[in-house]
Design a protein around this motif. Sequence first.
Motif, PDB file in Angstrom:
ATOM      1  N   GLN A 100     -23.879  -4.485 -14.334  1.00  0.00           N
ATOM      2  CA  GLN A 100     -22.743  -4.817 -15.194  1.00  0.00           C
ATOM      3  C   GLN A 100     -21.392  -4.432 -14.577  1.00  0.00           C
ATOM      4  OE1 GLN A 100     -24.697  -3.292 -19.180  1.00  0.00           O
ATOM      5  NE2 GLN A 100     -23.150  -4.802 -19.667  1.00  0.00           N
ATOM      6  N   LYS A 128     -19.379  -5.299 -22.833  1.00  0.00           N
ATOM      7  CA  LYS A 128     -20.551  -6.154 -23.049  1.00  0.00           C
ATOM      8  C   LYS A 128     -21.758  -5.275 -23.370  1.00  0.00           C
ATOM      9  CE  LYS A 128     -17.972  -9.651 -21.805  1.00  0.00           C
ATOM     10  NZ  LYS A 128     -18.222 -10.405 -20.585  1.00  0.00           N
ATOM     11  N   GLN A 129     -21.778  -4.773 -24.593  1.00  0.00           N
ATOM     12  CA  GLN A 129     -22.864  -3.896 -25.012  1.00  0.00           C
ATOM     13  C   GLN A 129     -23.112  -4.084 -26.496  1.00  0.00           C
ATOM     14  OE1 GLN A 129     -21.336  -0.055 -23.838  1.00  0.00           O
ATOM     15  NE2 GLN A 129     -19.930   0.083 -25.535  1.00  0.00           N
ATOM     16  N   SER A 130     -24.139  -3.447 -27.010  1.00  0.00           N
ATOM     17  CA  SER A 130     -24.523  -3.617 -28.408  1.00  0.00           C
ATOM     18  C   SER A 130     -23.486  -3.003 -29.340  1.00  0.00           C
ATOM     19  CB  SER A 130     -25.886  -2.959 -28.663  1.00  0.00           C
ATOM     20  OG  SER A 130     -25.788  -1.553 -28.488  1.00  0.00           O
ATOM     21  N   ARG A 199     -19.529  -7.239 -16.824  1.00  0.00           N
ATOM     22  CA  ARG A 199     -20.522  -8.310 -16.842  1.00  0.00           C
ATOM     23  C   ARG A 199     -21.538  -8.105 -17.962  1.00  0.00           C
ATOM     24  NH1 ARG A 199     -22.159  -7.701 -10.512  1.00  0.00           N
ATOM     25  NH2 ARG A 199     -20.262  -8.507  -9.535  1.00  0.00           N
ATOM     26  N   GLU A 200     -22.225  -9.175 -18.276  1.00  0.00           N
ATOM     27  CA  GLU A 200     -23.365  -9.085 -19.178  1.00  0.00           C
ATOM     28  C   GLU A 200     -24.546  -8.481 -18.421  1.00  0.00           C
ATOM     29  OE1 GLU A 200     -23.542  -9.789 -22.314  1.00  0.00           O
ATOM     30  OE2 GLU A 200     -21.838 -11.110 -22.761  1.00  0.00           O
ATOM     31  N   ARG A 201     -25.387  -7.762 -19.135  1.00  0.00           N
ATOM     32  CA  ARG A 201     -26.621  -7.245 -18.531  1.00  0.00           C
ATOM     33  C   ARG A 201     -27.599  -8.405 -18.369  1.00  0.00           C
ATOM     34  NH1 ARG A 201     -29.152  -1.912 -18.478  1.00  0.00           N
ATOM     35  NH2 ARG A 201     -31.382  -2.149 -18.102  1.00  0.00           N
ATOM     36  N   THR A 205     -32.577  -4.076 -21.746  1.00  0.00           N
ATOM     37  CA  THR A 205     -31.587  -3.414 -22.589  1.00  0.00           C
ATOM     38  C   THR A 205     -31.274  -2.037 -22.021  1.00  0.00           C
ATOM     39  OG1 THR A 205     -33.315  -2.483 -24.023  1.00  0.00           O
ATOM     40  CG2 THR A 205     -32.353  -4.607 -24.676  1.00  0.00           C
TER      41      THR A 205
END
Length: 312
Positions: A100, A128-130, A199-201, A205
């Motif tokens: 990321q 970009k995370q939960s 970035r997106e993973r 998770t």
Amino acid sequence: MEKVDFSFVIPCYCSDALVGDVLNEITAVLREKNEYQYEIIAVNDASPDQVLDVLKERAKINKNIKILDLAKNCGKHAALMAGYRYSRGDIIISLDDDGQCPLEHLWDLIEPLENGYDISIAKYPVKKQSAFKNFGSHMNNLMACALLKKPKDLQISNFSAMKRFICLEILNYQNPYPYIDGLFLRSTGKIANVLMEERERAVGTSGYTFWKSLSLWLNGFTAFSVRPLRVATALGGIISAFGFLFGIWVVVSKLLHPEIMAGYSSLMAVLLFVGGMIMILLGLIGEYIGRIYICLNNSPQYVIRERTNFDL
């Protein structure tokens, strides 16, 4: 030991499908400027997957890749401390193993260090995370601002670069429960943010559970500030003053209105409130005392089982 220009420190946990791409990207970015010497220190934080096997295969091909295999899971910040201790670079770069961190902006991250800053940290407008991790990051930021005097406009993220003297200062911290954000803030005031997009993973998770996040938050809460104890003292004084004034009000009300019956509900409410506050404050004091006890027992930050490519 002979110094190198850049040391990349990567704590690795549950990323066997991702860490290889991160290693490839580091070498690809550095090929843009061949004049730099580098090393990559990958710290296996007792990962339950095949991360160690992936790292060893890469280390056979590229001797600049070095591995620290920890005997037990000690957490990301302890893994970073292990990597820092074995680093040789003039500039030490910390990044995650999940891909990321936008490594294409590496030279942008390093630029502030050439212009008078001691630490440079990536700043992400959108993380970009939960939602859970966003909430945890927000609470951690509030804690750092209130207790560690972090500037409100400064964002501390997982992609950072620092000069060697800062790394050496951080390594003076020998106690368990390391908290890198707090060590950054107590070492220097010359910290720059560099705007970039996270970035997106790509796969899987994050390995950060609720309890790991809570433990990290407690590290920052108790390791670098006594303000919580001062707040507890002030809160105790406020509650005592409130209780004194409430007692006067009860006596005066009874004198003016003898027919008023003693209130069971109000009495129980006050007792429960005061009792609850006492238990919370005792728990806070106990947390400090417990950490002091563990420090006096010389509990290690980490234990290294094996080192690879460090004798070259």
